[in-house]
Design a protein around this motif. Structure first.
Motif, PDB file in Angstrom:
ATOM      1  N   VAL A  47       0.846  -1.189   0.000  1.00 46.49           N
ATOM      2  CA  VAL A  47       0.000   0.000   0.000  1.00 46.49           C
ATOM      3  C   VAL A  47       0.887   1.246   0.000  1.00 46.49           C
ATOM      4  CG1 VAL A  47      -1.654   1.315   1.404  1.00 46.49           C
ATOM      5  CG2 VAL A  47      -1.972  -1.139   1.069  1.00 46.49           C
ATOM      6  N   SER A 164       0.099   0.004  10.184  1.00 37.79           N
ATOM      7  CA  SER A 164      -0.511   1.190   9.593  1.00 37.79           C
ATOM      8  C   SER A 164      -0.385   1.038   8.080  1.00 37.79           C
ATOM      9  CB  SER A 164       0.193   2.443  10.104  1.00 37.79           C
ATOM     10  OG  SER A 164      -0.510   3.593   9.692  1.00 37.79           O
ATOM     11  N   GLY A 165      -0.262   2.134   7.346  1.00 41.72           N
ATOM     12  CA  GLY A 165      -0.221   2.066   5.882  1.00 41.72           C
ATOM     13  C   GLY A 165       0.968   1.323   5.325  1.00 41.72           C
ATOM     14  N   THR A 168       0.734  -2.554   5.451  1.00 38.00           N
ATOM     15  CA  THR A 168      -0.444  -3.157   4.836  1.00 38.00           C
ATOM     16  C   THR A 168      -0.138  -3.484   3.374  1.00 38.00           C
ATOM     17  OG1 THR A 168      -1.852  -1.874   6.323  1.00 38.00           O
ATOM     18  CG2 THR A 168      -2.905  -2.833   4.389  1.00 38.00           C
TER      19      THR A 168
END
Length: 201
Positions: A47, A164-165, A168
Motif C-alpha cells: 500500500v 498502519s499504511g 499493509t
C-alpha cells in the motif's frame, strides 16, 4: 479460624491470573484473523509504494525483499506454507527459499534465503479486509513494513510495533487481476520515472 485478608488476596490473585491468561485471546479477537491461503501462490502489493513485493535475485542472495515492481513475474510470487501453530511461511517461487525475518541484521529485513522452516520464518497472517493483509513476524513480534525511510524501493523489514499504511499489503492469487494501484496522496507529485523532475515555481 481464618483470616479474611488472606482469602481476599487469594481471590484477587486468581482474578489477575485469569485476566492475564485471557488477554492474549482477547487481543487476537480484535484483529480479524482470516484463514491464510495456504497452498496458494500469491503476489503482494505494498500500500505504501503501490508496487509489488519482489525477491529480486539480482540484488544478491542476502538482499531484502523490496516493494518496487510494476508487474508480477517469477520474483514476485510467493507460496503460502503452513508453518504450524496457526502461522504461515512464505516461500519465494524464484529460488524455492523461505522468507526469513533475519534478526542478525539491522532493522530485521525479510530475506528469501532459508532452505528450511524455523521460528524466523513464521508469520501471522492478519486479514485487514478488502483484500488487504498485514504480516507479523513471530520471532520478533513485529509487523512487516515496506519502509520508505530505508529506501525508495521499499525494503521489507519486520520492526513495527503496530500496523498502519506501510505495514499493509494487497494480495491475490497468482493469475488473478490485481486491483489498480492506490492514487498518490493529495499534494504528492506523480511518479513520472527517473528521467523527469518536477519543479515548483
Amino acid at each position: 479460624m481464618y483470616n479474611s485478608n488472606i482469602l481476599n488476596n487469594q481471590y484477587w490473585t486468581r482474578m489477575v491470573r485469569i485476566v492475564l491468561l485471557a488477554l492474549p485471546t482477547l487481543m487476537m479477537a480484535t484483529a480479524t484473523l482470516a484463514a491464510a491461503p495456504v497452498g496458494q501462490t500469491i503476489w503482494l502489493r505494498s500500500v505504501a509504494t503501490g508496487l509489488f513485493v519482489s525477491a529480486d535475485q539480482n540484488r544478491g542472495s542476502f538482499a531484502p525483499l523490496v516493494a518496487d515492481r510494476a508487474s508480477v513475474a517469477g520474483w514476485e510470487q510467493f507460496q503460502i506454507v503452513d508453518a504450524g501453530g496457526g502461522f504461515i511461511a512464505l516461500r519465494a517461487v524464484s529460488n524455492g527459499r523461505y522468507v526469513s525475518a533475519d534478526t542478525n541484521r539491522a532493522n530485521v529485513p525479510l530475506v528469501a534465503d532459508r532452505a528450511t522452516l524455523g521460528a524466523w520464518e513464521q508469520f501471522q497472517w492478519v486479514d485487514n479486509a478488502a483484500g488487504q493483509v498485514q504480516l507479523r513476524a513471530v520471532n520478533v513480534n513485529r509487523y512487516v513494513s515496506a519502509d520508505l525511510n530505508l529506501g525508495a524501493w521499499g525494503p521489507l523489514v519486520a520492526n513495527r510495533i503496530a500496523p498502519s499504511g506501510w505495514e499493509t499489503f494487497f494480495w491475490g492469487v497468482v493469475g488473478s487481476t490485481p486491483p489498480p494501484p492506490p492514487p498518490p496522496p493529495p499534494g504528492a507529485n506523480p511518479d513520472l520515472g527517473p528521467n523527469v523532475a518536477i519543479f515548483e515555481p
